[in-house]
Design a protein around this motif. Structure first.
Motif, PDB file in Angstrom:
ATOM      1  N   ASP A   8       0.863  -1.173   0.000  1.00 39.23           N
ATOM      2  CA  ASP A   8       0.000   0.000   0.000  1.00 39.23           C
ATOM      3  C   ASP A   8       0.907   1.234   0.000  1.00 39.23           C
ATOM      4  N   HIS A   9       0.954   1.913  -1.138  1.00 37.20           N
ATOM      5  CA  HIS A   9       1.851   3.064  -1.272  1.00 37.20           C
ATOM      6  C   HIS A   9       1.495   4.186  -0.307  1.00 37.20           C
ATOM      7  N   ARG A  10       0.226   4.371  -0.048  1.00 29.46           N
ATOM      8  CA  ARG A  10      -0.194   5.436   0.876  1.00 29.46           C
ATOM      9  C   ARG A  10       0.311   5.158   2.288  1.00 29.46           C
ATOM     10  N   LEU A  11       0.162   3.922   2.741  1.00 32.36           N
ATOM     11  CA  LEU A  11       0.565   3.574   4.099  1.00 32.36           C
ATOM     12  C   LEU A  11       2.064   3.299   4.210  1.00 32.36           C
ATOM     13  N   GLY A  12       2.664   2.884   3.106  1.00 33.74           N
ATOM     14  CA  GLY A  12       4.089   2.571   3.129  1.00 33.74           C
ATOM     15  C   GLY A  12       4.406   1.214   3.718  1.00 33.74           C
ATOM     16  N   ILE A  13       3.418   0.315   3.744  1.00 35.57           N
ATOM     17  CA  ILE A  13       3.622  -1.045   4.247  1.00 35.57           C
ATOM     18  C   ILE A  13       2.850  -2.022   3.366  1.00 35.57           C
ATOM     19  N   GLN A  14       3.166  -3.292   3.532  1.00 38.94           N
ATOM     20  CA  GLN A  14       2.365  -4.326   2.897  1.00 38.94           C
ATOM     21  C   GLN A  14       1.159  -4.599   3.783  1.00 38.94           C
ATOM     22  N   ILE A  15       0.028  -4.872   3.145  1.00 41.42           N
ATOM     23  CA  ILE A  15      -1.175  -5.219   3.898  1.00 41.42           C
ATOM     24  C   ILE A  15      -1.719  -6.536   3.351  1.00 41.42           C
ATOM     25  N   PRO A  16      -2.471  -7.267   4.171  1.00 36.43           N
ATOM     26  CA  PRO A  16      -3.023  -8.545   3.704  1.00 36.43           C
ATOM     27  C   PRO A  16      -3.935  -8.356   2.498  1.00 36.43           C
ATOM     28  N   ASP A  17      -3.850  -9.292   1.590  1.00 36.56           N
ATOM     29  CA  ASP A  17      -4.691  -9.312   0.396  1.00 36.56           C
ATOM     30  C   ASP A  17      -5.113 -10.758   0.162  1.00 36.56           C
ATOM     31  N   LEU A  18      -5.967 -11.240   1.046  1.00 34.52           N
ATOM     32  CA  LEU A  18      -6.389 -12.637   0.992  1.00 34.52           C
ATOM     33  C   LEU A  18      -7.512 -12.810  -0.013  1.00 34.52           C
ATOM     34  N   LYS A  19      -7.350 -13.793  -0.882  1.00 30.25           N
ATOM     35  CA  LYS A  19      -8.300 -14.004  -1.976  1.00 30.25           C
ATOM     36  C   LYS A  19      -9.447 -14.947  -1.596  1.00 30.25           C
TER      37      LYS A  19
END
Length: 105
Positions: A8-19
């Motif tokens: 997440d470019h806005r937050l500057g971290i990776q976030i979960p993206d569970l399908k």
């Protein structure tokens, strides 16, 4: 592991993206996801400190700024940074139970 997270470019971290639903992941996948998230989550306070430092710099600029339009722009930037910090705290707090799942398994 990257398939379970997006940056997440806005937050500057990776976030979960569970399908799929959590229960549809194997036990091993769940453990890997939880461990990766705990590592990411551990960096959130550092990311918040970085943003707070930027806010402090902008507030110092704002205190000596005489141009109204520049002041408005600085206020907008400060508000956006504060919003990002708020969202980061939400991610951090919303997933506090994750560490107990990792350590209990």
């Amino acid at each position: 592991m990257e398939q379970y997270f997006i940056y997440d470019h806005r937050l500057g971290i990776q976030i979960p993206d569970l399908k799929k639903e959590w229960e549809h992941y194997s036990y091993e996948e769940q453990q890997d996801i939880l461990l990766k998230w705990e590592k990411i989550r551990g960096h959130i306070p550092d990311r918040i400190k970085e943003l707070e430092a930027i806010i402090n710099t902008k507030q110092a600029q704002l205190s000596s700024e005489s141009n109204f339009l520049v002041s408005c722009q600085l206020n907008t930037e400060i508000a956006e940074l504060a919003s990002i910090i708020n969202d980061l705290w939400l991610w951090y707090r919303a997933n506090q139970g994750v560490s107990s799942k990792v350590h209990l398994s």
